[in-house]
Write an enzyme that holds these catalytic residues in place. Structure first.
Site, PDB file in Angstrom:
ATOM      1  N   LYS A 125      31.287  45.182  40.342  1.00  0.00           N
ATOM      2  CA  LYS A 125      30.889  45.621  41.687  1.00  0.00           C
ATOM      3  C   LYS A 125      29.970  46.834  41.631  1.00  0.00           C
ATOM      4  O   LYS A 125      29.175  47.030  42.552  1.00  0.00           O
ATOM      5  CB  LYS A 125      32.112  45.882  42.561  1.00  0.00           C
ATOM      6  CG  LYS A 125      32.829  44.585  42.916  1.00  0.00           C
ATOM      7  CD  LYS A 125      33.470  44.588  44.279  1.00  0.00           C
ATOM      8  CE  LYS A 125      33.949  43.183  44.603  1.00  0.00           C
ATOM      9  NZ  LYS A 125      34.739  43.069  45.810  1.00  0.00           N
ATOM     10  N   LYS A 207      32.707  33.299  39.652  1.00  0.00           N
ATOM     11  CA  LYS A 207      33.776  32.880  40.577  1.00  0.00           C
ATOM     12  C   LYS A 207      33.233  32.724  41.999  1.00  0.00           C
ATOM     13  O   LYS A 207      32.299  33.434  42.392  1.00  0.00           O
ATOM     14  CB  LYS A 207      34.962  33.844  40.499  1.00  0.00           C
ATOM     15  CG  LYS A 207      34.897  34.995  41.442  1.00  0.00           C
ATOM     16  CD  LYS A 207      36.225  35.725  41.624  1.00  0.00           C
ATOM     17  CE  LYS A 207      35.973  36.811  42.653  1.00  0.00           C
ATOM     18  NZ  LYS A 207      37.055  37.317  43.390  1.00  0.00           N
ATOM     19  N   LYS A 210      33.575  35.231  48.644  1.00  0.00           N
ATOM     20  CA  LYS A 210      33.196  35.238  50.059  1.00  0.00           C
ATOM     21  C   LYS A 210      32.058  36.199  50.330  1.00  0.00           C
ATOM     22  O   LYS A 210      31.414  36.125  51.359  1.00  0.00           O
ATOM     23  CB  LYS A 210      34.404  35.511  50.952  1.00  0.00           C
ATOM     24  CG  LYS A 210      35.103  36.843  50.749  1.00  0.00           C
ATOM     25  CD  LYS A 210      36.128  37.055  51.854  1.00  0.00           C
ATOM     26  CE  LYS A 210      37.546  37.200  51.366  1.00  0.00           C
ATOM     27  NZ  LYS A 210      37.803  38.403  50.564  1.00  0.00           N
TER      28      LYS A 210
HETATM   29  P1  ATP Z   1      35.247  39.766  47.552  1.00  0.00           P
HETATM   30  O1  ATP Z   1      34.428  38.553  47.253  1.00  0.00           O
HETATM   31  O2  ATP Z   1      34.907  40.424  48.857  1.00  0.00           O
HETATM   32  O3  ATP Z   1      35.394  40.732  46.426  1.00  0.00           O
HETATM   33  P2  ATP Z   1      37.568  38.271  46.980  1.00  0.00           P
HETATM   34  O4  ATP Z   1      37.599  37.003  47.765  1.00  0.00           O
HETATM   35  O5  ATP Z   1      37.253  38.238  45.547  1.00  0.00           O
HETATM   36  O6  ATP Z   1      36.681  39.259  47.812  1.00  0.00           O
HETATM   37  P3  ATP Z   1      40.147  39.023  48.051  1.00  0.00           P
HETATM   38  O7  ATP Z   1      39.813  38.671  49.428  1.00  0.00           O
HETATM   39  O8  ATP Z   1      40.835  40.303  48.009  1.00  0.00           O
HETATM   40  O9  ATP Z   1      38.929  39.089  47.066  1.00  0.00           O
HETATM   41  O10 ATP Z   1      41.033  37.904  47.361  1.00  0.00           O
HETATM   42  C1  ATP Z   1      42.221  37.430  47.899  1.00  0.00           C
HETATM   43  C2  ATP Z   1      42.876  36.522  46.895  1.00  0.00           C
HETATM   44  O11 ATP Z   1      42.049  35.401  46.587  1.00  0.00           O
HETATM   45  C3  ATP Z   1      43.158  37.208  45.551  1.00  0.00           C
HETATM   46  O12 ATP Z   1      44.449  36.843  45.115  1.00  0.00           O
HETATM   47  C4  ATP Z   1      42.106  36.658  44.629  1.00  0.00           C
HETATM   48  O13 ATP Z   1      42.541  36.637  43.283  1.00  0.00           O
HETATM   49  C5  ATP Z   1      41.949  35.249  45.165  1.00  0.00           C
HETATM   50  N1  ATP Z   1      40.631  34.697  44.849  1.00  0.00           N
HETATM   51  C6  ATP Z   1      39.433  35.220  45.222  1.00  0.00           C
HETATM   52  N2  ATP Z   1      38.414  34.445  44.776  1.00  0.00           N
HETATM   53  C7  ATP Z   1      39.001  33.413  44.092  1.00  0.00           C
HETATM   54  C8  ATP Z   1      38.476  32.274  43.383  1.00  0.00           C
HETATM   55  N3  ATP Z   1      37.180  32.058  43.311  1.00  0.00           N
HETATM   56  N4  ATP Z   1      39.344  31.429  42.803  1.00  0.00           N
HETATM   57  C9  ATP Z   1      40.689  31.645  42.898  1.00  0.00           C
HETATM   58  N5  ATP Z   1      41.244  32.687  43.536  1.00  0.00           N
HETATM   59  C10 ATP Z   1      40.415  33.577  44.133  1.00  0.00           C
END
Ligand code: ATP
Ligand code: LTN
Length: 342
Positions: A125, A207, A210
């Site tokens: 990040k 990965k 969002k």
């Molecule tokens: P950002 O993209 O804003 O950093 P994020 O989606 O990675 O956000 P969170 O919203 O905090 O992060 O994630 C919520 C949950 O979703 C966490 O348990 C994270 O591990 C899971 N998660 C996020 N992206 C993935 C993915 N691509 N595959 C599986 N699990 C995910």
């Protein structure tokens, strides 16, 4: 829809505890759903559970205030739409429980600069947001440790990307316990076998996120069926043409993982079902499976988001029940450190 809530606390003493959070940093994706949210619902039937919208974490990258306000309520509605029951689980907004910020400060003083510097999410990040490498982004895992330790969680259901942060939470808990005696439960991660790392549809080595600026890279949980079909059909694959799990087939491996999560079929069963068929047929099947998986969530969400009064009532009850538990742990930790409690 007429919604009502029961105002009595949801906790019982004996069951094991789980806690997890999701940031309102955008519209949640299929990755969030398969990697985390789906497991939250499954585990909530078995454990004493608390789930939060991690709005304090979201401001570690710059957010537009109006959008953030909207997204916090959207994510809260989503937690209900996936089937979490506010009479059985504590569902709350992180910033409504000041103990999170208070314990995070204390734990900052029991966390080393060196260990934070090794966090891969911080490194990633600080590259993607090079203009705003703030101290909050650096200390993000400490706030996450505070979230978990306040509830004495035994288990934390997360996607694979959060494993390193869970290890730090364990290290911080062990360190504090070894200085002051048993204060915090040392949590274990719960990472599902399938869907723990859903990859971007446009770059299957990254990965699904969002906050990806390219919306073709992710399916959002609120995407319309036609949009889901279009995005899955334009997912990057390879030129080799066979549907099987293998090296150098990141795109197909990812779609197979998604399909497996939605249908319950194993990788071998999928490969067998699609033997001799092309990627076009496979992508259509994956698209349909995702549409059906997300359909009930989207339909419930569309009802819930209209009922802002109900959502606020859920958040208020959640904050009250969460605060009771969180303040108990915070006071315990403060006493051990030598603070004079008010
Ligand atoms: P950002 O993209 O804003 O950093 P994020 O989606 O990675 O956000 P969170 O919203 O905090 O992060 O994630 C919520 C949950 O979703 C966490 O348990 C994270 O591990 C899971 N998660 C996020 N992206 C993935 C993915 N691509 N595959 C599986 N699990 C995910
Ligand atoms: N950092 C997490 C979100 C998060 C979290 C938590 C997860 C904040 N606090 C506590 C589990 C427990 C992420 O997924 N990006």
């Amino acid at each position: 829809m007429e919604n009502t809530i029961n105002t009595s606390p949801a906790q019982t003493e004996k069951k094991k505890k789980i806690l997890s959070c999701i940031q309102p940093s955008g519209i949640p994706t299929l990755g969030n759903y398969l990697g985390a949210l789906k497991n939250w619902k499954l585990l909530s039937d078995e454990f004493d559970s608390a789930f939060a919208v991690a709005d304090l974490h979201a401001i570690t990258v710059r957010q537009d205030p109006q959008k953030l306000r909207k997204q916090i309520m959207e994510v809260l509605a989503l937690l209900l739409a996936i089937g979490l029951d506010p009479d059985k689980s504590i569902i709350f907004i992180q910033s409504h429980v000041p103990a999170h910020s208070q314990l995070a400060w204390i734990l900052n003083c029991y966390t080393q600069f060196g260990e934070m510097s090794r966090m891969t999410q911080f490194k990633d990040k600080s590259q993607s947001h090079a203009d705003n490498v703030n101290v909050g982004l650096f200390a993000y895992p400490v706030l996450m440790a505070a979230d978990i330790l306040l509830y004495q969680a035994d288990l934390v259901p997360v996607g694979a990307d959060q494993k390193q942060h869970l290890e730090i939470a364990r290290d911080i808990a062990n360190r504090f316990n070894s200085i002051y005696g048993n204060t915090f439960t040392v949590p274990d991660p719960y990472i599902g076998k399938n869907g723990a790392r859903v990859m971007s549809l446009q770059d299957p080595t990254k990965k699904m996120s969002k906050s990806d600026p390219n919306p073709k890279g992710f399916v959002s949980v609120f995407d319309a069926p036609e949009t889901i079909m279009k995005k899955i059909k334009s997912a990057v694959t390879d030129s080799e043409g066979g549907v099987y799990y293998g090296e150098g087939k990141d795109g197909i491996n990812n779609l197979m993982g998604i399909y497996s999560c939605c249908t319950g079929l194993s990788m071998d069963e999928i490969a067998r079902d699609f033997e001799g068929k092309g990627y076009g047929d496979f992508k259509a099947a994956v698209g349909e499976a995702v549409v059906e998986e997300l359909r009930p969530v989207r339909e419930r969400y569309e009802q819930l988001i209209k009922d802002q009064a109900y959502l606020k009532q859920v958040a208020a009850k959640g904050a009250e029940n969460a605060s009771r538990i969180a303040n108990r742990t915070l006071n315990k930790a403060m006493k051990k450190c030598g603070f004079v409690l008010p």
